[in-house]
Design an enzyme around this catalytic site. Sequence first.
Site, short mmCIF file in Angstrom:
data_model
loop_
_atom_site.label_atom_id
_atom_site.label_comp_id
_atom_site.label_asym_id
_atom_site.label_seq_id
_atom_site.Cartn_x
_atom_site.Cartn_y
_atom_site.Cartn_z
CB CYS A 14 36.33 39.71 50.33
SG CYS A 14 37.92 38.88 50.19
N PRO A 15 34.58 40.99 52.79
CG PRO A 15 34.19 42.96 54.07
CD PRO A 15 33.49 41.89 53.23
#
Length: 72
Positions: A14-15
């Site tokens: 992530c992201p």
Amino acid sequence: MRKRYTLDVCGEVCPMPVIKTKAMLDKMGPGEVLEVIVDYAPSKENVKRLAQSQGCKVEIEEGEKIKLIIEK
């Protein structure tokens, strides 16, 4: 038959999986299906949250890799 797309974000943290999933969902029409493949548990939760926040249905298949089947 509904259009079905696949997005493999294995190896990414992530992201990026969320950003790539959002970009795909933005291009899709109602009833279309996106299969997102992840291998990082936090990505599963973050992608699921994103899809649900956009009103999508989400099914999860867990195995060696995690598949999120998202219907817009």
